[in-house]
Each structure stands twice: as structure tokens, then as C-alpha cells.
Design an enzyme around this catalytic site. Structure first.
Site, PDB file in Angstrom:
ATOM      1  CB  SER A  14      -0.908   0.003   1.235  1.00  0.00           C
ATOM      2  OG  SER A  14      -1.581   1.235   1.319  1.00  0.00           O
ATOM      3  CB  THR A  61      -7.081  -1.656   0.380  1.00  0.00           C
ATOM      4  OG1 THR A  61      -6.827  -1.991  -0.975  1.00  0.00           O
ATOM      5  CG2 THR A  61      -6.064  -2.345   1.262  1.00  0.00           C
ATOM      6  CE  LYS A  65     -10.880  -0.911  -2.377  1.00  0.00           C
ATOM      7  NZ  LYS A  65     -10.704  -0.185  -3.645  1.00  0.00           N
ATOM      8  CG  ASP A 101     -11.750   4.691  -5.368  1.00  0.00           C
ATOM      9  OD1 ASP A 101     -10.685   5.199  -4.954  1.00  0.00           O
ATOM     10  OD2 ASP A 101     -11.993   3.474  -5.316  1.00  0.00           O
ATOM     11  CB  ALA A 127     -17.175  -4.245 -16.197  1.00  0.00           C
ATOM     12  N   GLY A 236      -2.710   7.820 -13.423  1.00  0.00           N
ATOM     13  CA  GLY A 236      -3.530   7.421 -12.272  1.00  0.00           C
ATOM     14  C   GLY A 236      -2.996   7.807 -10.903  1.00  0.00           C
TER      15      GLY A 236
END
Ligand code: ATR
Length: 271
Positions: A14, A61, A65, A101, A127, A236
Site C-alpha cells: 500500500s 482495501t 471493501k 474514489d 467493469a 492514475g
């Protein structure tokens, strides 16, 4: 001394401890942010322990979640819509869930491409959870959404949660490039260790923005190709940083600045 953490299994890789420790330091806040590995078998006990140990909150995480949602006193509309919580705030020993997010995804565009016009159409590849965050965020902004995913059934299953999206066959994804102003990769293609995303951008409008939520490597083959076609690009890493802003603000009461320094620090950790 204010405490926050990230919980997951495994948790070693992480970037969140580096991010939040940097901001604690930069804002001279007496506090800590640690990575806590929680074994799935003892999830419930460990969560209850965290709630009673004086934590302000924590990030959640993989693979927790969704599971965390059973232990919350409230869930924000975004987290409810996405079916996933990645940020928890502890208040009087009860837990409140959010999903940062959506904020991180949009803030990255708004800060780095302030003139981007959200009135057109977007093609979202993938997706999974990141795709859901992107769809939710862009629909809120009023964009028309095309979704394409290798496994078409998974893209179709998004239709029940997000009204009005159009599913495109994976092999036909290039066909709608001329109609869009935003292309988003939310798949794991292009990430270190995975194959590249193969997409022919010859039909893309040069004014389009191409957004890859992959950040390792920072410049993916998709972004290189987009730049070569004259498009604007977005990587990102700042989505991750901006989603962290939301939790930090809620736990520590300060909105941290997103600087080049923190970006570089996180990228160093990936090398
Ligand atoms: P996240 O929650 O981070 O979005 P995920 O749920 O694991 O991650 O989703 C990964 C996405 O990458 C999926 O859309 C997946 O497509 P499938 O639904 O067909 O599995 C996509 N993906 C992963 N490997 C792929 C590949 N080799 N080709 C095309 N798509 C791929």
C-alpha cells in the site's frame, strides 16, 4: 495524538502510509497512519477492536471493501451506489463509510485539465470497482457513458445500477472513438506484469482526454499512444492522491495540498 490506518490483506504494497505520513509531517500534525493486516477469519473482532482503540478512521482495501459494509452505522450515497467502502470515519465508536474514489477520479481531471468539458461522451474500459467509480462520477457530471469490457456480461450487469449506459463489444471498442471526448482505462491492462491494452487510436478526436488509472508504470503504452495522437493525457497516481485527500481531511481536520513532491515520493516507492 490522532491515529488512522489502512486495513487489508495483504497490505505490504500500500502507498497510503507514505502518502498520509507525508501529509501529517507537512502539516505538523501529531498523528500516525499505519498499515494493518487483517486476516479474513478474524475480520469482525479486529474491526471492533479498531473502533475502540481511538482511531479517527481508516482506509479499507482489498479484499474488505464490501465486507466492511456490514459493520457500518451509515454509508454515503456514493459508497452505496458503488457497493464498496474504502474510507471509514469513527465517531463515538461507531463506523461511517464513504467511497473516496469518485472524488479522486473527478478531482484529478478538474485540477489537471480545468478546461475539460464534461458535456460530451466517455468510453470506459473495464467493469470492475474502478469502472463503477468512473461511471458514477461521470454520470453525475452529465456525461454520456459507453462501457466496454472483455467479459460482456459484466458490462451488462452494470446496466442495472447505472441507467442509460451503452455497452460496446470489446472487439468493437475502437468504433466509438470518434464520438467521445474522454477515454478511461480502468482495466489492469498496462500495469507492470500485465499485458498492454491494445487499442488503435487512429479514429480518436485529437481534443480528447485519455485517462489511464494505472500508475505503475506512470506512462503506460496507452498514454504514449494517446500523446502521439495529439490527445491530452492523465495518469492514475493523482487519482490515488486525491482520494486520500478526502480521508485525511475527515480524520485530521486539514485539507492537505497535492504537490509535485508527494507525487514524486510515491513514484519513487514504485521503482
Ligand atoms: P478493479 O476493481 O480495480 O476495477 P477488477 O474488478 O479486478 O479490478 O477488474 C479488472 C478489470 O480489468 C476487468 O474489467 C477485467 O475484465 P474482465 O471482466 O473480462 O475480467 C479487466 N481485465 C483484466 N485482464 C484483462 C485482459 N487480459 N484483457 C481485457 N480485460 C482485462
Amino acid at each position: 495524538m490522532k491515529k488512522a490506518a489502512v486495513i487489508g490483506y495483504p497490505i505490504k504494497h500500500s502507498l497510503s502510509p507514505t502518502l498520509h505520513s507525508f501529509w501529517l509531517n507537512a502539516n505538523s500534525i501529531q498523528g500516525s497512519y499505519e498499515a494493518i493486516e487483517i486476516t479474513p477469519d478474524t475480520f469482525e473482532e479486529q474491526i471492533k477492536e479498531l473502533a475502540s482503540q481511538g482511531y479517527e478512521g481508516f482506509n479499507v482495501t482489498l479484499p474488505f471493501k464490501e465486507k466492511i459494509m456490514d459493520f457500518l452505522s451509515s454509508i454515503s450515497p456514493e459508497a452505496q451506489a458503488l457497493g464498496a467502502v474504502n474510507t471509514v470515519v469513527v465517531k463515538d465508536k461507531s463506523l461511517h463509510g464513504y467511497n473516496s474514489d469518485v472524488y479522486g477520479f473527478i478531482k484529478n481531471i478538474e485540477e489537471n485539465h480545468p478546461s475539460f468539458n464534461f458535456k460530451g461522451a466517455a468510453l470506459i474500459l473495464g467493469a470492475g470497482g474502478a469502472s463503477r467509480a468512473a461511471i458514477y462520477a461521470l454520470q453525475q457530471k452529465g456525461m454520456e457513458i459507453f462501457v466496454s469490457n472483455r467479459t460482456k456480461e459484466k458490462a451488462f450487469s452494470l446496466e442495472s445500477d447505472f441507467d442509460g449506459i451503452t455497452v460496446i463489444d470489446w472487439q468493437d471498442k475502437e468504433n466509438c472513438l470518434s464520438e467521445i471526448t474522454l477515454l478511461v482505462n480502468t482495466t489492469s491492462l498496462g500495469m507492470a506484469g500485465n499485458p498492454d491494452l491494445e487499442i488503435d487510436l487512429s479514429e480518436i478526436n485529437q481534443k480528447s482526454l485519455v485517462y489511464d488509472i494505472v500508475y505503475n508504470p506512470i506512462e503506460t503504452t496507452l498514454l504514449k499512444s494517446a500523446a502521439a495522437h495529439g490527445c491530452k493525457t492523465l495518469d492514475g497516481i493523482e487519482m490515488l492522491i486525491y482520494q486520500g485527500v478526502m480521508g485525511f481531511d475527515m480524520w485530521f481536520g486539514v485539507t492537505p495540498s497535492v504537490t509535485k513532491e508527494i507525487r514524486e515520493k510515491l513514484l519513487e516507492q514504485l521503482i
